[in-house]
Design an enzyme around this catalytic site. Sequence first.
Site, short mmCIF file in Angstrom:
data_model
loop_
_atom_site.label_atom_id
_atom_site.label_comp_id
_atom_site.label_asym_id
_atom_site.label_seq_id
_atom_site.Cartn_x
_atom_site.Cartn_y
_atom_site.Cartn_z
N HIS A 35 0.96 -1.08 -0.01
CA HIS A 35 -0.04 0.02 -0.22
C HIS A 35 1.02 1.40 -0.16
O HIS A 35 0.75 2.13 -0.72
CB HIS A 35 -0.89 -0.04 1.17
CG HIS A 35 -1.97 -1.13 1.32
ND1 HIS A 35 -1.73 -2.13 2.30
CD2 HIS A 35 -3.22 -1.17 0.73
CE1 HIS A 35 -2.70 -2.75 2.02
NE2 HIS A 35 -3.49 -2.50 1.10
N ARG A 185 -3.72 -10.55 3.63
CA ARG A 185 -4.08 -11.86 4.15
C ARG A 185 -2.92 -12.56 4.44
O ARG A 185 -2.85 -13.69 4.98
CB ARG A 185 -4.99 -12.56 3.03
CG ARG A 185 -6.32 -12.13 2.87
CD ARG A 185 -7.07 -12.93 1.97
NE ARG A 185 -8.55 -12.44 2.11
CZ ARG A 185 -9.34 -11.55 1.16
NH1 ARG A 185 -8.57 -11.04 0.21
NH2 ARG A 185 -10.46 -11.40 1.24
#
Length: 286
Positions: A35, A185
Amino acid sequence: MRVARSFSELRTLLPPSRTGRIWLVPTMGALHDGHGALIDRARSEGGFVAVSIFVNPLQFGPGEDLDRYPRTEEADLAFLERRGTDLVFLPSAREIVPPKRQVTVSSGAVGRLFCGASRPDHFDGVLTIVLKLFHLFSPEGAVFGEKDRQQLFLIQTMVRDFDLPVRVLGHPTVRDVDGLALSSRNRYLSPEERKQASVFPALLDHMARRWSDLAGRNPGERLALRSELARNLEEAGFRVDYVAIADRQTFSPVSGPEIPVQAFLLAAVFLGKTRLIDNRELSSSV
Ligand code: PAF
């Protein structure tokens, strides 16, 4: 860093002359350096950098990980502050997904392929939220990771089909030192699984190399690499969801006899309960 938690706060905190100045990075939080790279890319385009964090229930199917999806707001805010974000938007589920909502964006035929085949409605849910975010921010552009190739393709398709005045940029996948693509995840993986997970990108690299080595050979021989990869993944302890080759321009599955010069290798596997996805650009001339 400005923090908006509702549409009205967002309207107050966005810069007054909106059009042309905002670059948006939509996320579901549990932020990592992948990100961070999207935020840096947004910043490099100039203007005001906004990040949204919303774990979108519309893109999770029954029995998927909506409830256990990591929610790490405090750490995320500190991360965004360090990264020099101008504004973070943390909308409530009620506001962004109104209870009486009736209209959903359809992701069409491509949305039902690959990840969409095992996650029905997933891409409709993604596009519905992304469209709403585009509407709320009116950004000049938005940045998405190339790890989610199919998502990126569908967002670009929505922008084209609806003539949305937003530039959509894909940014290369950020990987750990052993090649595993960063993903929120990955934190589900046990230490043992985390070690094993590095075999996934290594096998994709291997197949991408063999694909270009076989350029000019019989298409059947090259397409057989898919089942070889699936077999190798199963032997390495992964449960294969799919291994596919998609045309880079249309995202339609490549099944021969014509093989496009540029294609994507796409794969999703389970390691224990964790679903991992990754992809490679396949080129006949590399
Ligand atoms: O890629 C994601 O994190 C999500 O699918 C997105 C684009 C933020 C939409 O919820």
